[in-house]
Design an enzyme around this catalytic site. Structure first.
Site, PDB file in Angstrom:
ATOM      1  N   GLU B  51     103.639 -36.905  19.763  1.00  0.00           N
ATOM      2  CA  GLU B  51     105.082 -36.692  19.873  1.00  0.00           C
ATOM      3  C   GLU B  51     105.550 -37.032  21.286  1.00  0.00           C
ATOM      4  O   GLU B  51     105.072 -36.450  22.253  1.00  0.00           O
ATOM      5  CB  GLU B  51     105.404 -35.232  19.529  1.00  0.00           C
ATOM      6  CG  GLU B  51     105.119 -34.915  18.064  1.00  0.00           C
ATOM      7  CD  GLU B  51     104.819 -33.442  17.809  1.00  0.00           C
ATOM      8  OE1 GLU B  51     105.068 -32.608  18.696  1.00  0.00           O
ATOM      9  OE2 GLU B  51     104.316 -33.138  16.709  1.00  0.00           O
ATOM     10  N   GLU B  82     102.038 -32.413  13.261  1.00  0.00           N
ATOM     11  CA  GLU B  82     100.730 -32.384  13.910  1.00  0.00           C
ATOM     12  C   GLU B  82      99.618 -32.664  12.914  1.00  0.00           C
ATOM     13  O   GLU B  82      98.606 -33.292  13.241  1.00  0.00           O
ATOM     14  CB  GLU B  82     100.514 -31.036  14.600  1.00  0.00           C
ATOM     15  CG  GLU B  82     101.371 -30.835  15.846  1.00  0.00           C
ATOM     16  CD  GLU B  82     102.826 -30.487  15.532  1.00  0.00           C
ATOM     17  OE1 GLU B  82     103.145 -30.203  14.353  1.00  0.00           O
ATOM     18  OE2 GLU B  82     103.655 -30.513  16.465  1.00  0.00           O
ATOM     19  N   GLN B 104     101.353 -31.854  21.302  1.00  0.00           N
ATOM     20  CA  GLN B 104     102.201 -31.664  22.472  1.00  0.00           C
ATOM     21  C   GLN B 104     101.971 -30.335  23.202  1.00  0.00           C
ATOM     22  O   GLN B 104     102.019 -30.276  24.425  1.00  0.00           O
ATOM     23  CB  GLN B 104     103.667 -31.774  22.066  1.00  0.00           C
ATOM     24  CG  GLN B 104     104.613 -31.955  23.215  1.00  0.00           C
ATOM     25  CD  GLN B 104     105.974 -32.400  22.724  1.00  0.00           C
ATOM     26  OE1 GLN B 104     106.639 -31.717  21.950  1.00  0.00           O
ATOM     27  NE2 GLN B 104     106.388 -33.573  23.146  1.00  0.00           N
ATOM     28  N   PHE B 105     101.723 -29.285  22.452  1.00  0.00           N
ATOM     29  CA  PHE B 105     101.465 -27.982  23.055  1.00  0.00           C
ATOM     30  C   PHE B 105     100.446 -27.222  22.217  1.00  0.00           C
ATOM     31  O   PHE B 105     100.413 -27.358  20.985  1.00  0.00           O
ATOM     32  CB  PHE B 105     102.742 -27.136  23.152  1.00  0.00           C
ATOM     33  CG  PHE B 105     103.628 -27.532  24.288  1.00  0.00           C
ATOM     34  CD1 PHE B 105     103.378 -27.075  25.568  1.00  0.00           C
ATOM     35  CD2 PHE B 105     104.702 -28.375  24.085  1.00  0.00           C
ATOM     36  CE1 PHE B 105     104.176 -27.450  26.627  1.00  0.00           C
ATOM     37  CE2 PHE B 105     105.507 -28.755  25.138  1.00  0.00           C
ATOM     38  CZ  PHE B 105     105.257 -28.286  26.411  1.00  0.00           C
ATOM     39  N   ASP B 106      99.653 -26.396  22.928  1.00  0.00           N
ATOM     40  CA  ASP B 106      98.657 -25.530  22.298  1.00  0.00           C
ATOM     41  C   ASP B 106      99.132 -24.898  20.987  1.00  0.00           C
ATOM     42  O   ASP B 106      98.481 -25.016  19.957  1.00  0.00           O
ATOM     43  CB  ASP B 106      98.258 -24.423  23.287  1.00  0.00           C
ATOM     44  CG  ASP B 106      99.436 -23.985  24.152  1.00  0.00           C
ATOM     45  OD1 ASP B 106     100.391 -23.428  23.611  1.00  0.00           O
ATOM     46  OD2 ASP B 106      99.398 -24.235  25.376  1.00  0.00           O
ATOM     47  N   GLY B 107     100.294 -24.268  21.037  1.00  0.00           N
ATOM     48  CA  GLY B 107     100.767 -23.552  19.853  1.00  0.00           C
ATOM     49  C   GLY B 107     101.154 -24.469  18.711  1.00  0.00           C
ATOM     50  O   GLY B 107     101.281 -24.030  17.563  1.00  0.00           O
ATOM     51  N   PHE B 108     101.318 -25.761  19.018  1.00  0.00           N
ATOM     52  CA  PHE B 108     101.637 -26.729  17.967  1.00  0.00           C
ATOM     53  C   PHE B 108     100.366 -27.264  17.311  1.00  0.00           C
ATOM     54  O   PHE B 108     100.441 -28.109  16.413  1.00  0.00           O
ATOM     55  CB  PHE B 108     102.427 -27.926  18.525  1.00  0.00           C
ATOM     56  CG  PHE B 108     103.722 -27.578  19.219  1.00  0.00           C
ATOM     57  CD1 PHE B 108     104.248 -26.302  19.163  1.00  0.00           C
ATOM     58  CD2 PHE B 108     104.416 -28.545  19.921  1.00  0.00           C
ATOM     59  CE1 PHE B 108     105.430 -25.993  19.802  1.00  0.00           C
ATOM     60  CE2 PHE B 108     105.613 -28.244  20.569  1.00  0.00           C
ATOM     61  CZ  PHE B 108     106.118 -26.964  20.516  1.00  0.00           C
ATOM     62  N   TYR B 110      98.305 -25.426  15.648  1.00  0.00           N
ATOM     63  CA  TYR B 110      98.011 -24.674  14.422  1.00  0.00           C
ATOM     64  C   TYR B 110      98.318 -25.462  13.145  1.00  0.00           C
ATOM     65  O   TYR B 110      97.529 -25.424  12.209  1.00  0.00           O
ATOM     66  CB  TYR B 110      98.743 -23.327  14.421  1.00  0.00           C
ATOM     67  CG  TYR B 110      98.285 -22.400  15.523  1.00  0.00           C
ATOM     68  CD1 TYR B 110      96.967 -21.945  15.571  1.00  0.00           C
ATOM     69  CD2 TYR B 110      99.154 -21.985  16.517  1.00  0.00           C
ATOM     70  CE1 TYR B 110      96.537 -21.103  16.593  1.00  0.00           C
ATOM     71  CE2 TYR B 110      98.729 -21.145  17.541  1.00  0.00           C
ATOM     72  CZ  TYR B 110      97.423 -20.710  17.572  1.00  0.00           C
ATOM     73  OH  TYR B 110      97.001 -19.887  18.575  1.00  0.00           O
ATOM     74  N   PRO B 111      99.430 -26.191  13.068  1.00  0.00           N
ATOM     75  CA  PRO B 111      99.658 -26.972  11.845  1.00  0.00           C
ATOM     76  C   PRO B 111      98.609 -28.061  11.621  1.00  0.00           C
ATOM     77  O   PRO B 111      98.495 -28.578  10.514  1.00  0.00           O
ATOM     78  CB  PRO B 111     101.042 -27.610  12.076  1.00  0.00           C
ATOM     79  CG  PRO B 111     101.675 -26.786  13.135  1.00  0.00           C
ATOM     80  CD  PRO B 111     100.552 -26.290  13.990  1.00  0.00           C
ATOM     81  N   HIS B 151     103.867 -22.128  23.776  1.00  0.00           N
ATOM     82  CA  HIS B 151     103.634 -23.048  24.884  1.00  0.00           C
ATOM     83  C   HIS B 151     102.663 -22.467  25.910  1.00  0.00           C
ATOM     84  O   HIS B 151     102.588 -22.968  27.025  1.00  0.00           O
ATOM     85  CB  HIS B 151     104.946 -23.389  25.600  1.00  0.00           C
ATOM     86  CG  HIS B 151     105.917 -24.177  24.776  1.00  0.00           C
ATOM     87  ND1 HIS B 151     106.510 -23.668  23.662  1.00  0.00           N
ATOM     88  CD2 HIS B 151     106.392 -25.436  24.916  1.00  0.00           C
ATOM     89  CE1 HIS B 151     107.325 -24.584  23.145  1.00  0.00           C
ATOM     90  NE2 HIS B 151     107.263 -25.664  23.877  1.00  0.00           N
TER      91      HIS B 151
END
Lengths: 107, 352
Positions: B51, B82, B104-108, B110-111, B151
């Protein structure tokens, strides 16, 4: 240095153009993200557009009182080299902050 | 393998300057960017996608210039999906490419866990070795930048638990550059965790032995002693390495000499290196940002205990985040390990 242009975003409500009322920045100005960039007048109202980037304004593509259409280039920025778009690293004032003192082991 | 001087790669940034001995000073962000330039230049099968990594150059400018230099066939933006990013990486790898996708970010991430766990990590095993997965997933990770939810998370334990994945987290520009290239050049999937709070830290990036003609390749899984000491060992990775170095400075004021180990590779873990350090210091404190329970600190403590039980003068201590969702920005200083929390853990090992 990284150059970025910013075009007139879709203003919604079917509006396709706007008139530049007043630039809040001039070429050479340093502007922060979300700081006022330009005031526009649409058929509905006057709106202030915030800067999408942090950096130095290098060029204004439209003069005051001119009409711009959605997608027209408004301004060019020179982005600050190390600026990210999300988040900031706080100055580490706590770097040497401490209350706990250690007692060395007996040898 | 094409050998390209580090300083040639970062010329486009316009800010790097050469240090004595051929090292170049740059930020971690620039060091990763320079490694990506090298990876794309030396092997036409490498691809960078994710992204905003193309035209924009990444939300942290880490992929700045790649799209312009290598074109949109090799550096491209993806939809905000993701799962599709990793799914595409798996398919491309099956067809001979060497993808370097960014989440793009750690929390992204999960998908994308389904694709990472069910496809990426086990394709080599599933095909009895016929299909390799030379995929390096770049994942800006950990906290410390006062950003919103999703994030600031630390996913190392989650990925280290998955058979088939290698996990690595650099703490310096030099390691960021070279561990990324090491990851890209291996045929196995690597989860590369970037400490985003350290993107702007500057340091020398030198040439490595494995880049010299006839040089040996550093093994995956080697930790690094970043400061020698004799009273206790601090073990950390990513952004917490600098925290531990600060604590070591403070401890020195009290006459306590702390050793600091940058674990670097979080799977496989350098158990021998940890045991050797604890044999010298007899005490160990592991520090991480992730929550305590079932965090990687538990694995480190178990390894140290298994390998060096008779050397230990005290139980291994853990200083970690709390067992709560990663908090909003203003609460970060109360969540992340502080100097005092690490010092208290050290004191507990000293007086046990």
């Amino acid at each position: 240095m990284t150059e970025r242009t910013f075009t007139l975003p879709d203003l919604g409500e079917g509006l396709v153009e706007a008139r530049v009322l007043e630039w809040r920045v001039a070429p050479g100005d340093r502007v922060g993200r979300n700081e006022p960039l330009v005031e526009l007048e649409t058929a509905k109202s006057a709106v202030e557009i915030p800067s999408p980037h942090a950096g130095v304004v290098t060029r204004l593509h439209v003069e005051e009182d001119q009409l711009v259409r959605v997608g027209d280039t408004l301004v060019t920025f020179d982005l600050e080299r190390d600026s990210g778009i999300v988040g900031t690293v706080p100055e580490e004032a706590e770097r040497t902050e401490r209350r706990v003192r250690l007692r060395p082991p007996e040898e | 393998m094409t050998v390209t001087p580090v300083n040639a790669e970062c010329a486009s940034t316009g800010s790097a300057h050469e240090e004595p001995g051929g090292a170049v000073e740059m930020s971690m962000r620039e060091a990763i960017n320079s490694a990506l330039h090298t990876a794309l230049r030396e092997d036409p099968r490498t691809l960078v996608f994710g992204e905003d990594v193309g035209r924009l150059g990444g939300v942290f400018r880490v992929t700045d210039g790649l799209w312009h230099t290598f074109g949109e066939d090799r550096v491209f933006d993806t939809p905000i999906s993701e799962s599709a990013i990793i799914g595409a990486a798996v398919g491309l790898a099956m067809n001979g490419f060497r993808p370097i996708p960014e989440l793009q970010f750690d929390g992204f991430a999960y998908p994308a866990v389904d694709q990472i766990v069910n496809q990426l990590a086990r394709m080599h095993y599933r095909t009895r070795g016929a299909v390799t997965m030379p995929v390096t997933v770049r994942l800006p990770s950990f906290g410390g930048i006062r950003a919103p939810e999703h994030h600031g998370e630390s996913l190392e334990a989650l990925f280290a638990h998955v058979p088939g994945l290698t996990v690595v987290a650099p703490s310096t520009p030099h390691d960021a550059h070279h561990l990324l290239l090491r990851s890209v050049r291996t045929d196995d999937p690597v989860i590369y965790l970037e400490p985003k709070a350290r993107y702007w830290d500057r340091g020398p990036v030198g040439r490595r032995n494995d880049e010299a003609p006839g040089g040996t390749v550093e093994p995956i899984g080697a930790s690094r002693v970043v400061r020698a000491g004799r009273h206790a060992t601090l073990i950390a990775w990513g952004a917490m390495v600098r925290r531990c170095l600060q604590v070591a400075d403070l401890a020195a004021e009290d006459g306590v000499e702390l050793e600091v180990i940058d674990l670097r590779w979080l799977k496989p873990i350098d158990a021998d290196g940890l045991a050797a350090s604890v044999a010298r210091t007899r005490r160990a404190v592991v520090v991480h940002e992730a929550p305590l329970t079932a965090g990687l600190g538990a694995e480190v403590a178990a390894l140290v205990t298994e390998r060096a039980f008779r050397d230990l003068a005290a139980p291994v201590q853990r200083v970690t985040g709390y067992d709560v969702p990663y908090p909003a920005g203003p609460l970060e200083p109360r969540y992340l390990p502080t100097n005092d929390r690490v010092l208290l853990a050290v004191q507990r090992t000293l007086e046990y």
